[in-house]
Design a protein around this motif. Structure first.
Motif, mmCIF file in Angstrom:
data_model
loop_
_atom_site.group_PDB
_atom_site.id
_atom_site.type_symbol
_atom_site.label_atom_id
_atom_site.label_comp_id
_atom_site.label_asym_id
_atom_site.label_seq_id
_atom_site.Cartn_x
_atom_site.Cartn_y
_atom_site.Cartn_z
ATOM 1 N N GLU A 83 0.820 -1.211 0.000
ATOM 2 C CA GLU A 83 0.000 0.000 0.000
ATOM 3 C C GLU A 83 0.853 1.260 0.000
ATOM 4 N N ASP A 84 1.967 1.221 0.735
ATOM 5 C CA ASP A 84 2.855 2.383 0.765
ATOM 6 C C ASP A 84 3.413 2.665 -0.619
ATOM 7 N N CYS A 85 3.759 1.610 -1.344
ATOM 8 C CA CYS A 85 4.295 1.778 -2.689
ATOM 9 C C CYS A 85 3.209 2.261 -3.651
ATOM 10 N N GLU A 86 2.037 1.679 -3.565
ATOM 11 C CA GLU A 86 0.949 2.051 -4.469
ATOM 12 C C GLU A 86 0.546 3.511 -4.286
ATOM 13 N N GLN A 87 0.485 3.970 -3.031
ATOM 14 C CA GLN A 87 0.112 5.360 -2.784
ATOM 15 C C GLN A 87 1.200 6.317 -3.244
ATOM 16 N N TRP A 88 2.442 5.932 -3.071
ATOM 17 C CA TRP A 88 3.585 6.719 -3.549
ATOM 18 C C TRP A 88 3.465 6.945 -5.051
ATOM 19 N N TRP A 89 3.228 5.863 -5.780
ATOM 20 C CA TRP A 89 3.109 5.934 -7.238
ATOM 21 C C TRP A 89 1.904 6.780 -7.643
ATOM 22 N N GLU A 90 0.778 6.586 -6.984
ATOM 23 C CA GLU A 90 -0.440 7.321 -7.324
ATOM 24 C C GLU A 90 -0.251 8.823 -7.091
ATOM 25 N N ASP A 91 0.375 9.206 -5.986
ATOM 26 C CA ASP A 91 0.540 10.624 -5.654
ATOM 27 C C ASP A 91 1.589 11.311 -6.518
ATOM 28 N N CYS A 92 2.400 10.538 -7.248
ATOM 29 C CA CYS A 92 3.440 11.131 -8.101
ATOM 30 C C CYS A 92 3.066 11.112 -9.582
ATOM 31 N N ARG A 93 1.882 10.687 -9.922
ATOM 32 C CA ARG A 93 1.520 10.548 -11.338
ATOM 33 C C ARG A 93 1.523 11.876 -12.083
ATOM 34 N N THR A 94 1.265 12.982 -11.377
ATOM 35 C CA THR A 94 1.223 14.283 -12.044
ATOM 36 C C THR A 94 2.565 15.004 -12.013
ATOM 37 N N SER A 95 3.575 14.393 -11.387
ATOM 38 C CA SER A 95 4.900 15.007 -11.334
ATOM 39 C C SER A 95 5.762 14.495 -12.484
ATOM 40 N N TYR A 96 6.901 15.161 -12.687
ATOM 41 C CA TYR A 96 7.756 14.848 -13.829
ATOM 42 C C TYR A 96 9.167 14.480 -13.367
ATOM 43 N N THR A 99 4.522 1.228 -13.383
ATOM 44 C CA THR A 99 3.766 0.555 -12.325
ATOM 45 C C THR A 99 4.351 0.939 -10.965
ATOM 46 N N PRO A 100 3.584 0.762 -9.890
ATOM 47 C CA PRO A 100 4.135 1.002 -8.556
ATOM 48 C C PRO A 100 5.382 0.164 -8.276
ATOM 49 N N THR A 101 5.375 -1.075 -8.735
ATOM 50 C CA THR A 101 6.516 -1.963 -8.499
ATOM 51 C C THR A 101 7.788 -1.428 -9.138
ATOM 52 N N VAL A 102 7.676 -0.939 -10.363
ATOM 53 C CA VAL A 102 8.845 -0.389 -11.048
ATOM 54 C C VAL A 102 9.373 0.823 -10.287
ATOM 55 N N LEU A 103 8.478 1.681 -9.828
ATOM 56 C CA LEU A 103 8.908 2.857 -9.067
ATOM 57 C C LEU A 103 9.703 2.452 -7.835
ATOM 58 N N CYS A 104 9.103 1.641 -6.990
ATOM 59 C CA CYS A 104 9.720 1.350 -5.698
ATOM 60 C C CYS A 104 10.944 0.447 -5.811
ATOM 61 N N ASN A 105 10.935 -0.466 -6.758
ATOM 62 C CA ASN A 105 12.072 -1.375 -6.910
ATOM 63 C C ASN A 105 13.267 -0.728 -7.602
ATOM 64 N N GLU A 106 12.991 0.154 -8.567
ATOM 65 C CA GLU A 106 14.059 0.626 -9.439
ATOM 66 C C GLU A 106 14.647 1.976 -9.047
ATOM 67 N N ILE A 107 13.863 2.849 -8.423
ATOM 68 C CA ILE A 107 14.301 4.235 -8.269
ATOM 69 C C ILE A 107 15.578 4.363 -7.447
ATOM 70 N N TRP A 108 15.758 3.515 -6.435
ATOM 71 C CA TRP A 108 16.969 3.543 -5.621
ATOM 72 C C TRP A 108 17.761 2.241 -5.756
ATOM 73 N N THR A 109 17.820 1.704 -6.971
ATOM 74 C CA THR A 109 18.641 0.515 -7.278
ATOM 75 C C THR A 109 18.341 -0.636 -6.321
ATOM 76 N N HIS A 110 17.050 -0.984 -6.235
ATOM 77 C CA HIS A 110 16.602 -2.150 -5.462
ATOM 78 C C HIS A 110 16.834 -2.011 -3.950
ATOM 79 N N SER A 111 16.858 -0.792 -3.472
ATOM 80 C CA SER A 111 16.835 -0.629 -2.021
ATOM 81 C C SER A 111 15.552 -1.246 -1.460
#
Length: 257
Positions: A137-150, A184-196
């Motif tokens: 849920e934390d990842c999904e909300q992160w992705w949803e709240d950033c959809r309008t950012s660049y 996808t939310p998974t791509v955001l959370c897994n990839e943005i900080w090199t699999h942190s």
């Protein structure tokens, strides 16, 4: 006959001593993964109370790996912590930025990331976290709240232009909506900080995933999560007793034969 029994008893004592030492090593390994701070750029050596942690870092004030000053810097757009500019593709939406601030607070302040700490050979830190099981849920909300950012990159750990003293998009990297680089939310959370992070299938409150957001009035749920994974990684989970019990049964059968 007496000599045989004496030999068997001596073997049993040796076996008990060896098993006891193994169990002690397991318990010690499990303990070393709990309530620890990373050996990184701004972390304290040991966790402890920090009553004046700033805003979104306050959930960790009873036991933190960050200082008050670090928590204040975590809320700035370009802080001295890493000189990282959230607004590299225009102003980031406040709802989106809140997740990055919370992510920074978790990284800097949490004493519950021990099971995922790995050694690294980097000039600015000696340890990092890898594959922390972030609650879905934390990842999904992160992705949803950033959809309008660049943004202009999918991996924010490397590849930036730092000539100005803070990060700018590299040449040829176009600013696009977040979902272009993070579909996808998974791509955001897994990839943005090199699999942190590694997005978990578990939900908040399950005791099986790390919560980036939590109400400190209800306690820190990540303590239970760290204990669970520390036990699993040190081989001290409930299943670890089976080899011990099996070998005990075999030893007793041998003694009685």
């Amino acid at each position: 006959m007496a000599q045989r029994m004496t030999t068997q008893l001596l073997l049993l004592l040796v076996w008990v001593a060896v098993v006891g030492e193994a169990q002690t090593r397991i318990a010690r390994a499990r303990t070393e993964l709990l309530n620890v701070c990373m050996n990184a750029k701004h972390h304290k050596e040991k966790p402890g109370p920090e009553d004046k942690l700033h805003e979104q870092c306050r959930p960790w004030r009873k036991n933190a790996c960050c200082s008050t000053n670090t928590s204040q810097e975590a809320h700035k757009d370009v802080s001295y912590l890493y000189r990282f500019n959230w607004n590299h593709c225009g102003e980031m939406a406040p709802a989106c930025k809140r997740h990055f601030i919370q992510d920074t607070c978790l990284y800097e302040c949490s004493p519950n990331l021990g099971p995922w700490i790995q050694q690294v050979d980097q000039s600015w830190r000696k340890e990092r976290v890898l594959n922390v099981p972030l609650c879905k849920e934390d990842c999904e909300q992160w992705w949803e709240d950033c959809r309008t950012s660049y943004t202009c990159k999918s991996n924010w750990h490397k590849g930036w232009n730092w000539t100005s003293g803070f990060n700018k998009c590299p040449v040829g990297a176009a600013c696009q909506p977040f979902h272009f680089y993070f579909p996808t939310p998974t791509v955001l959370c897994n990839e943005i900080w090199t699999h942190s992070y590694k997005v978990s299938n578990y939900s908040r409150g399950s005791g099986r995933c790390i919560q980036m957001w939590f109400d400190p009035a209800q306690g820190n749920p990540n303590e239970e999560v760290a204990r669970f994974y520390a036990a699993a990684m040190s081989g001290a989970g409930p299943w670890a007793a089976w080899p011990f019990l099996l070998s005990l049964a075999l030893m007793l059968l041998w003694l009685l034969s």
